[in-house]
Design a protein around this motif. Structure first.
Motif, short mmCIF file in Angstrom:
data_model
loop_
_atom_site.label_atom_id
_atom_site.label_comp_id
_atom_site.label_asym_id
_atom_site.label_seq_id
_atom_site.Cartn_x
_atom_site.Cartn_y
_atom_site.Cartn_z
N UNK A 267 -54.65 -11.73 -20.31
CA UNK A 267 -54.98 -10.52 -19.56
C UNK A 267 -54.06 -9.39 -20.02
N UNK A 268 -54.38 -8.17 -19.60
CA UNK A 268 -53.51 -7.03 -19.93
C UNK A 268 -52.12 -7.24 -19.34
N UNK A 269 -52.05 -7.88 -18.16
CA UNK A 269 -50.74 -8.16 -17.56
C UNK A 269 -49.95 -9.16 -18.40
N UNK A 270 -50.64 -10.19 -18.92
CA UNK A 270 -49.97 -11.17 -19.79
C UNK A 270 -49.36 -10.47 -21.01
N UNK A 271 -50.15 -9.60 -21.63
CA UNK A 271 -49.65 -8.91 -22.83
C UNK A 271 -48.48 -8.00 -22.49
N UNK A 272 -48.53 -7.35 -21.32
CA UNK A 272 -47.42 -6.49 -20.92
C UNK A 272 -46.16 -7.31 -20.72
N UNK A 273 -46.29 -8.48 -20.09
CA UNK A 273 -45.13 -9.35 -19.89
C UNK A 273 -44.56 -9.79 -21.23
N UNK A 274 -45.41 -10.17 -22.18
CA UNK A 274 -44.94 -10.60 -23.49
C UNK A 274 -44.22 -9.47 -24.22
N UNK A 275 -44.76 -8.24 -24.10
CA UNK A 275 -44.11 -7.10 -24.74
C UNK A 275 -42.73 -6.85 -24.13
N UNK A 276 -42.63 -6.97 -22.81
CA UNK A 276 -41.34 -6.76 -22.14
C UNK A 276 -40.36 -7.88 -22.50
N UNK A 277 -40.85 -9.10 -22.60
CA UNK A 277 -40.00 -10.21 -23.04
C UNK A 277 -39.48 -9.96 -24.45
N UNK A 278 -40.39 -9.52 -25.33
CA UNK A 278 -40.00 -9.26 -26.71
C UNK A 278 -38.97 -8.15 -26.81
N UNK A 279 -39.00 -7.21 -25.84
CA UNK A 279 -38.03 -6.11 -25.82
C UNK A 279 -36.72 -6.51 -25.15
#
Length: 326
Positions: A267-279
């Motif tokens: 989901x868009x929320x999953x991708x946002x979490x992954x981006x924040x984790x990567x940052x």
């Protein structure tokens, strides 16, 4: 199923039927689906434009469907590139907004004319009431943080009602976490029933309100809205913020629809979490940005790590990037 790739429902139906019966022509397709030949040929044109049909090498003039593995994968890759380009535009616009806000927040020659500082929450609320009463065309808003305060909702109801009756376009982007608050959910349901438009995204950069493409309000301190706001009337700054709003609006989900998962089930929320984790964000930081409880974030992060077979958050970021999830 494939709308995200730009395929209309009727076009999808024709494509799937051709995969099952590649030897059929327009007449047989039309007869089987109960559609006119004109509808079938419009769908075939759409498929050809998207390179999902190819000429038959043996039968001149006959078209054959391209396999999903080749054709749909190419469409998906193109969509991902477009999404990545749109994200880069959003980041560039965010930088431009920050630069303009910084430039005009001092005491330069143009500051008194283009920038006005509103100190304290009461001053901001009073100014919002004035702007709502004089709005003529549109009001665009970012409302981060999920739940809205009951007194804020009650104060805004009559103003929004009056604006809508005057024909003002109201478009608001909330964070998806607002769905967890019954009071805010009920208010949004009422607002849209009156003609307002509402969409959601996993996270928003800050509170922002733009009225008639002429004036914008942004917080003095994005981390503490009670400190006050900057009222900007610089044409360049307001235009940049309006572009930022339109970029978010174009990828946001209508409030009464659940965000659709992509082909990987993200989901868009999953991708946002992954981006924040990567940052490098912590669970606590992600919780604040998405407006979700720490317990919920920890559960979602754990589920994503399991899906990636990652033993650490760092490894999860590497695997997500390697698998094309970011």
């Amino acid at each position: 199923m494939l709308e995200a790739l730009g395929l209309r429902s009727q076009t999808q139906t024709v494509y799937l039927l051709m995969l099952d019966h590649p030897e059929w022509g327009p007449e047989q397709l039309a007869a089987h689906l109960g559609l006119s030949e004109a509808d079938i040929r419009a769908a075939l044109d759409d498929l050809a434009d998207k390179h999902l049909l190819r000429p038959d090498r043996l039968e001149q003039g006959q078209l054959r469907p391209v396999s999903p593995e080749v054709g749909l994968s190419a469409l998906l890759a193109r969509s991902e590139l477009e999404l990545a380009a749109r994200q880069r535009q959003i980041e560039a616009t965010r930088t431009a907004v920050a630069t303009l806000a910084s430039r005009y927040s001092g005491k330069g020659a143009y500051a008194p004319e283009l920038v006005h500082q509103l100190v304290g929450l009461d001053a901001v609320r009073n100014r919002l009431e004035e702007l709502a009463e004089c709005a003529r065309h549109e009001c665009l808003s970012f409302l981060p943080g999920g739940a809205q305060l009951p007194d804020t909702i009650e104060a805004g109801k009559p103003l929004n009602h009056q604006a809508l009756e005057r024909g003002v376009i109201l478009r608001t982007i909330y964070q998806e976490s607002f769905r967890n608050d019954p009071g805010t959910l009920q208010y949004v349901r009422w607002l849209t029933s009156m003609g307002a438009e509402t969409r959601t995204v996993p996270s928003l950069p800050m509170l922002m309100i733009i009225v008639d493409a002429e004036v914008a309000l942004v917080p003095l301190d994005p981390g503490n809205g009670r400190r006050g706001a900057l009222e900007l009337r610089s044409q360049g700054a307001v235009a940049a913020m309006r572009v930022l709003f339109q970029q978010f609006w174009s990828v946001a989900t209508p409030w009464d629809e659940r965000p659709a998962a992509d082909s990987r089930g993200l989901s868009s929320r999953d991708r946002e979490i992954l981006l924040l984790l990567a940052d490098g964000h912590t669970d606590e930081s992600i919780s604040r940005k998405l407006g979700l409880s720490l317990r919920t974030i920890r559960r979602l992060v754990s589920e994503l790590m399991k899906r990636l077979n990652a033993r650490s958050r760092f490894e999860a970021g590497i695997l997500a990037a390697r698998n094309g999830w970011l």
